[in-house]
Design a protein around this motif. Sequence first.
Motif, mmCIF file in Angstrom:
data_model
loop_
_atom_site.group_PDB
_atom_site.id
_atom_site.type_symbol
_atom_site.label_atom_id
_atom_site.label_comp_id
_atom_site.label_asym_id
_atom_site.label_seq_id
_atom_site.Cartn_x
_atom_site.Cartn_y
_atom_site.Cartn_z
ATOM 1 N N LYS A 63 0.974 -0.767 0.049
ATOM 2 C CA LYS A 63 -0.036 -0.273 -0.028
ATOM 3 C C LYS A 63 0.916 1.338 -0.268
ATOM 4 N N ARG A 64 2.155 1.479 0.798
ATOM 5 C CA ARG A 64 2.896 2.910 0.945
ATOM 6 C C ARG A 64 2.959 2.651 -0.602
ATOM 7 N N GLU A 65 3.998 1.709 -1.511
ATOM 8 C CA GLU A 65 4.101 1.736 -2.443
ATOM 9 C C GLU A 65 3.594 2.683 -3.526
ATOM 10 N N GLU A 67 0.515 4.784 -2.690
ATOM 11 C CA GLU A 67 0.682 5.886 -2.358
ATOM 12 C C GLU A 67 1.455 6.272 -2.532
ATOM 13 N N SER A 68 2.510 5.967 -2.583
ATOM 14 C CA SER A 68 4.058 6.733 -3.100
ATOM 15 C C SER A 68 3.483 7.204 -5.063
ATOM 16 N N LEU A 69 3.444 5.892 -4.872
ATOM 17 C CA LEU A 69 2.498 6.436 -6.803
ATOM 18 C C LEU A 69 1.844 7.661 -7.263
ATOM 19 N N CYS A 70 0.902 7.250 -6.514
ATOM 20 C CA CYS A 70 0.032 7.857 -6.607
ATOM 21 C C CYS A 70 0.230 9.555 -6.409
ATOM 22 N N SER A 71 0.622 9.395 -5.505
ATOM 23 C CA SER A 71 1.449 10.675 -5.089
ATOM 24 C C SER A 71 2.293 11.816 -5.952
ATOM 25 N N GLN A 72 2.930 11.133 -6.391
ATOM 26 C CA GLN A 72 4.243 10.720 -8.013
ATOM 27 C C GLN A 72 3.604 11.812 -8.706
ATOM 28 N N ASP A 75 1.880 15.388 -8.286
ATOM 29 C CA ASP A 75 2.884 16.174 -8.325
ATOM 30 C C ASP A 75 3.372 16.318 -9.444
#
Length: 93
Positions: A63-65, A67-72, A75
């Motif tokens: 899930k962390r990965e 969330e990180s991709l969604c944030s990227q 941005d």
Amino acid sequence: MHIAILTLRFSLPGCASLKEKRQRIGGMHERFGRNPSVAVCESGEYDRHDASEWSFVVMARTKREVESLCSQIEDKIQRTVEGRVMDVVQEFL
């Protein structure tokens, strides 16, 4: 495996034609579709000149990965799209 659907709605003030809309929003597939963990498509507001909606299906092992991709993605869109992001919805499946 974790999956999220990220949906962004854009306002394109002053946009007068579908051609101009494609120029402002264009390149979404090229920018994000190259990543094998991301699928991207225009998901709404097809016929409106001054608005657009795009959805991204993001998949990763944790899930962390995801969330990180969604944030990227968010941005990069904030920096590159000629318009205002009006709404962001992130849904985990």
